[in-house]
Design a protein around this motif. Structure first.
Motif, PDB file in Angstrom:
ATOM      1  N   GLU A 138      49.362  55.142  67.473  1.00  0.00           N
ATOM      2  CA  GLU A 138      50.017  56.337  68.013  1.00  0.00           C
ATOM      3  C   GLU A 138      50.365  56.203  69.490  1.00  0.00           C
ATOM      4  O   GLU A 138      49.551  55.783  70.293  1.00  0.00           O
ATOM      5  N   GLN A 139      51.573  56.594  69.829  1.00  0.00           N
ATOM      6  CA  GLN A 139      51.985  56.754  71.221  1.00  0.00           C
ATOM      7  C   GLN A 139      51.439  58.069  71.759  1.00  0.00           C
ATOM      8  O   GLN A 139      51.116  58.185  72.928  1.00  0.00           O
ATOM      9  N   SER A 140      51.373  59.057  70.860  1.00  0.00           N
ATOM     10  CA  SER A 140      50.899  60.380  71.271  1.00  0.00           C
ATOM     11  C   SER A 140      49.379  60.430  71.202  1.00  0.00           C
ATOM     12  O   SER A 140      48.786  60.434  70.129  1.00  0.00           O
ATOM     13  N   SER A 177      50.949  35.192  68.369  1.00  0.00           N
ATOM     14  CA  SER A 177      52.112  34.925  69.220  1.00  0.00           C
ATOM     15  C   SER A 177      53.400  35.077  68.432  1.00  0.00           C
ATOM     16  O   SER A 177      53.421  34.894  67.214  1.00  0.00           O
ATOM     17  N   TYR A 178      54.461  35.414  69.126  1.00  0.00           N
ATOM     18  CA  TYR A 178      55.821  35.274  68.597  1.00  0.00           C
ATOM     19  C   TYR A 178      56.397  34.039  69.278  1.00  0.00           C
ATOM     20  O   TYR A 178      56.688  34.086  70.477  1.00  0.00           O
ATOM     21  N   GLY A 179      56.515  32.942  68.585  1.00  0.00           N
ATOM     22  CA  GLY A 179      56.963  31.706  69.216  1.00  0.00           C
ATOM     23  C   GLY A 179      56.027  31.347  70.356  1.00  0.00           C
ATOM     24  O   GLY A 179      54.813  31.272  70.170  1.00  0.00           O
ATOM     25  N   GLY A 224      47.712  52.909  73.295  1.00  0.00           N
ATOM     26  CA  GLY A 224      48.002  52.044  74.440  1.00  0.00           C
ATOM     27  C   GLY A 224      49.476  52.100  74.771  1.00  0.00           C
ATOM     28  O   GLY A 224      50.271  52.644  74.002  1.00  0.00           O
ATOM     29  N   PRO A 225      49.836  51.559  75.935  1.00  0.00           N
ATOM     30  CA  PRO A 225      51.222  51.663  76.398  1.00  0.00           C
ATOM     31  C   PRO A 225      52.209  50.867  75.530  1.00  0.00           C
ATOM     32  O   PRO A 225      51.805  50.031  74.731  1.00  0.00           O
ATOM     33  N   ASN A 226      53.494  51.137  75.706  1.00  0.00           N
ATOM     34  CA  ASN A 226      54.549  50.420  74.989  1.00  0.00           C
ATOM     35  C   ASN A 226      54.403  48.924  75.199  1.00  0.00           C
ATOM     36  O   ASN A 226      54.150  48.469  76.314  1.00  0.00           O
ATOM     37  N   GLY A 227      54.569  48.180  74.112  1.00  0.00           N
ATOM     38  CA  GLY A 227      54.619  46.721  74.227  1.00  0.00           C
ATOM     39  C   GLY A 227      53.267  46.055  74.335  1.00  0.00           C
ATOM     40  O   GLY A 227      53.186  44.839  74.525  1.00  0.00           O
ATOM     41  N   VAL A 228      52.180  46.791  74.205  1.00  0.00           N
ATOM     42  CA  VAL A 228      50.851  46.208  74.396  1.00  0.00           C
ATOM     43  C   VAL A 228      50.402  45.394  73.174  1.00  0.00           C
ATOM     44  O   VAL A 228      49.495  44.566  73.261  1.00  0.00           O
ATOM     45  N   GLY A 229      51.060  45.669  72.015  1.00  0.00           N
ATOM     46  CA  GLY A 229      50.739  44.878  70.817  1.00  0.00           C
ATOM     47  C   GLY A 229      50.190  45.687  69.657  1.00  0.00           C
ATOM     48  O   GLY A 229      49.633  45.123  68.704  1.00  0.00           O
ATOM     49  N   LYS A 230      50.396  46.999  69.665  1.00  0.00           N
ATOM     50  CA  LYS A 230      49.861  47.858  68.597  1.00  0.00           C
ATOM     51  C   LYS A 230      50.516  47.552  67.249  1.00  0.00           C
ATOM     52  O   LYS A 230      49.830  47.355  66.240  1.00  0.00           O
ATOM     53  N   SER A 231      51.850  47.526  67.239  1.00  0.00           N
ATOM     54  CA  SER A 231      52.543  47.237  65.975  1.00  0.00           C
ATOM     55  C   SER A 231      52.270  45.807  65.529  1.00  0.00           C
ATOM     56  O   SER A 231      52.159  45.531  64.326  1.00  0.00           O
ATOM     57  N   THR A 232      52.135  44.910  66.492  1.00  0.00           N
ATOM     58  CA  THR A 232      51.809  43.517  66.169  1.00  0.00           C
ATOM     59  C   THR A 232      50.457  43.454  65.457  1.00  0.00           C
ATOM     60  O   THR A 232      50.311  42.762  64.442  1.00  0.00           O
ATOM     61  N   LEU A 233      49.490  44.209  65.958  1.00  0.00           N
ATOM     62  CA  LEU A 233      48.177  44.259  65.316  1.00  0.00           C
ATOM     63  C   LEU A 233      48.306  44.758  63.876  1.00  0.00           C
ATOM     64  O   LEU A 233      47.711  44.177  62.958  1.00  0.00           O
ATOM     65  N   LEU A 234      49.095  45.810  63.654  1.00  0.00           N
ATOM     66  CA  LEU A 234      49.260  46.313  62.280  1.00  0.00           C
ATOM     67  C   LEU A 234      49.903  45.260  61.387  1.00  0.00           C
ATOM     68  O   LEU A 234      49.543  45.125  60.222  1.00  0.00           O
ATOM     69  N   ARG A 235      50.855  44.504  61.946  1.00  0.00           N
ATOM     70  CA  ARG A 235      51.497  43.428  61.154  1.00  0.00           C
ATOM     71  C   ARG A 235      50.486  42.357  60.770  1.00  0.00           C
ATOM     72  O   ARG A 235      50.554  41.795  59.676  1.00  0.00           O
ATOM     73  N   VAL A 236      49.572  42.065  61.679  1.00  0.00           N
ATOM     74  CA  VAL A 236      48.525  41.082  61.363  1.00  0.00           C
ATOM     75  C   VAL A 236      47.605  41.641  60.276  1.00  0.00           C
ATOM     76  O   VAL A 236      47.254  40.946  59.316  1.00  0.00           O
ATOM     77  N   GLN A 261      52.619  34.829  73.621  1.00  0.00           N
ATOM     78  CA  GLN A 261      51.391  35.360  73.032  1.00  0.00           C
ATOM     79  C   GLN A 261      51.290  36.858  73.307  1.00  0.00           C
ATOM     80  O   GLN A 261      51.551  37.323  74.424  1.00  0.00           O
ATOM     81  N   VAL A 262      50.934  37.628  72.271  1.00  0.00           N
ATOM     82  CA  VAL A 262      50.863  39.090  72.375  1.00  0.00           C
ATOM     83  C   VAL A 262      49.425  39.592  72.221  1.00  0.00           C
ATOM     84  O   VAL A 262      48.987  40.477  72.947  1.00  0.00           O
ATOM     85  N   LEU A 263      48.679  39.040  71.266  1.00  0.00           N
ATOM     86  CA  LEU A 263      47.286  39.464  71.079  1.00  0.00           C
ATOM     87  C   LEU A 263      46.348  38.360  71.560  1.00  0.00           C
ATOM     88  O   LEU A 263      46.546  37.182  71.239  1.00  0.00           O
ATOM     89  N   ASP A 290      51.972  53.325  61.297  1.00  0.00           N
ATOM     90  CA  ASP A 290      52.532  53.051  62.626  1.00  0.00           C
ATOM     91  C   ASP A 290      53.453  54.195  63.041  1.00  0.00           C
ATOM     92  O   ASP A 290      54.471  54.434  62.387  1.00  0.00           O
ATOM     93  N   GLU A 291      53.086  54.904  64.106  1.00  0.00           N
ATOM     94  CA  GLU A 291      53.938  55.944  64.708  1.00  0.00           C
ATOM     95  C   GLU A 291      54.348  57.031  63.723  1.00  0.00           C
ATOM     96  O   GLU A 291      55.518  57.213  63.420  1.00  0.00           O
ATOM     97  N   LEU A 292      53.362  57.776  63.274  1.00  0.00           N
ATOM     98  CA  LEU A 292      53.617  58.925  62.395  1.00  0.00           C
ATOM     99  C   LEU A 292      54.469  59.982  63.079  1.00  0.00           C
ATOM    100  O   LEU A 292      55.330  60.604  62.469  1.00  0.00           O
TER     101      LEU A 292
END
Ligand SMILES: Nc1ncnc2c1ncn2[C@@H]1O[C@H](COP(=O)(O)OP(=O)(O)OP(=O)(O)O)[C@@H](O)[C@H]1O
Ligand SMILES: [Mg+2]
Length: 239
Positions: free
Chosen positions: A193-195, A14-16, A38-50, A19-21, A161-163
């Motif tokens: 990847e978005q693509s 979660s961010y505060g 997956g679509p924008n905002g679904v939590g891909k970058s959040t997963l990489l941060r974890v 909850q994202v994942l 993340d997002e090459l």
């Protein structure tokens, strides 16, 4: 059976109060290239941060080569062989060479020198521009620098993340070739990847996220020639 290179199990994050994942589980075998889509905002970058240790999950575990690293700080994860490449961030006024040198922060000076040499050997174009300020590099060269920075750390597992974001197809093609070559040396790779075309071209296996968890998992071979299925998977819950 050897341990997975990287495993995330039942990750909640979660961010505060947001909850994202939600109980996300994924695994990456040694030497595999896995894409997270997956679509924008679904939590891909959040997963990489974890995975990289920049965010602590509220529950769940992260394992690197079978060792629990859930509570290991990000810098120590780099030392353990897990490096992350994010976007096109570079340090504008520093030269290409200095950009690479400061990325050796997790190792000794000798390690750094060897790492910088190894990174420049992979990207001869950067070697020619070693003393040029990073701000004067072209978009594609900047992305090479971003990849090269991670190589200085000589990772066994590389998270990207997002090459392809914002780059011309021909430049993306060149970068994909680099990632393939790194993978061919035995490096395990996770790309966000978005693509989906980039993801399909690079990955052995793809995870599709929906509502902060894994909605589907397919090998690239299973998805070949099935554009309709790929389209619906990419749209996730937003279809
Ligand atoms: N630092 C933060 N604080 C609060 N919310 C955040 C923060 N970072 C991300 N979020 C939110 O978490 C959700 C997931 O974001 P994330 O960046 O992981 O998505 P993504 O799948 O990488 O999307 P994209 O494809 O657009 O990069 C989004 O709703 C986003 O607004
Ligand atoms: Mg993202």
């Amino acid at each position: 059976m050897p341990a997975d290179a990287l495993t995330a199990t039942s990750i909640h994050c979660s961010y505060g109060a947001v909850q994202v994942l939600f109980g996300l589980t994924m695994r990456v075998a040694p030497g595999e290239t896995v894409a997270v889509c997956g679509p924008n905002g679904v939590g891909k970058s959040t997963l990489l941060r974890v995975l990289s240790g920049l965010l602590r999950p509220s529950s769940g575990t992260v394992e690197l080569a079978g060792a629990d690293i859930t509570r290991v700080p990000a810098v120590r994860r780099v030392r353990l062989g897990l490096s992350t490449v994010v976007g096109q961030a570079a340090f504008g006024s520093l030269s290409v060479l200095d950009n690479l040198r400061i990325h050796g922060y997790a190792g000794s000076r000798t390690d750094t020198r060897h790492g910088v040499d190894a990174a420049l050997a992979v990207f001869p174009r950067l070697a020619q521009r070693a003393h040029q300020p990073a701000s004067t590099l072209s978009g594609g060269e900047r992305q090479m620098l971003v990849l090269a920075k991670a190589l200085v750390q000589r990772p066994t597992v590389l998270l990207i993340d997002e090459l392809s974001l914002g780059l011309a197809p021909i430049v993306v093609g060149g970068l994909m070739e680099m990632v393939r070559r790194l993978n061919a040396t035995g490096m395990t790779v996770v790309v966000v990847e978005q693509s989906v075309n980039v993801a399909l071209a690079l990955a052995d296996r793809l995870y599709f996220l929906e509502k902060g968890t894994v909605a589907a998992e397919h090998t690239a071979a299973e998805l070949a020639g099935r554009p309709e299925l790929v389209r619906s998977l990419m749209l996730g819950g937003q279809a």
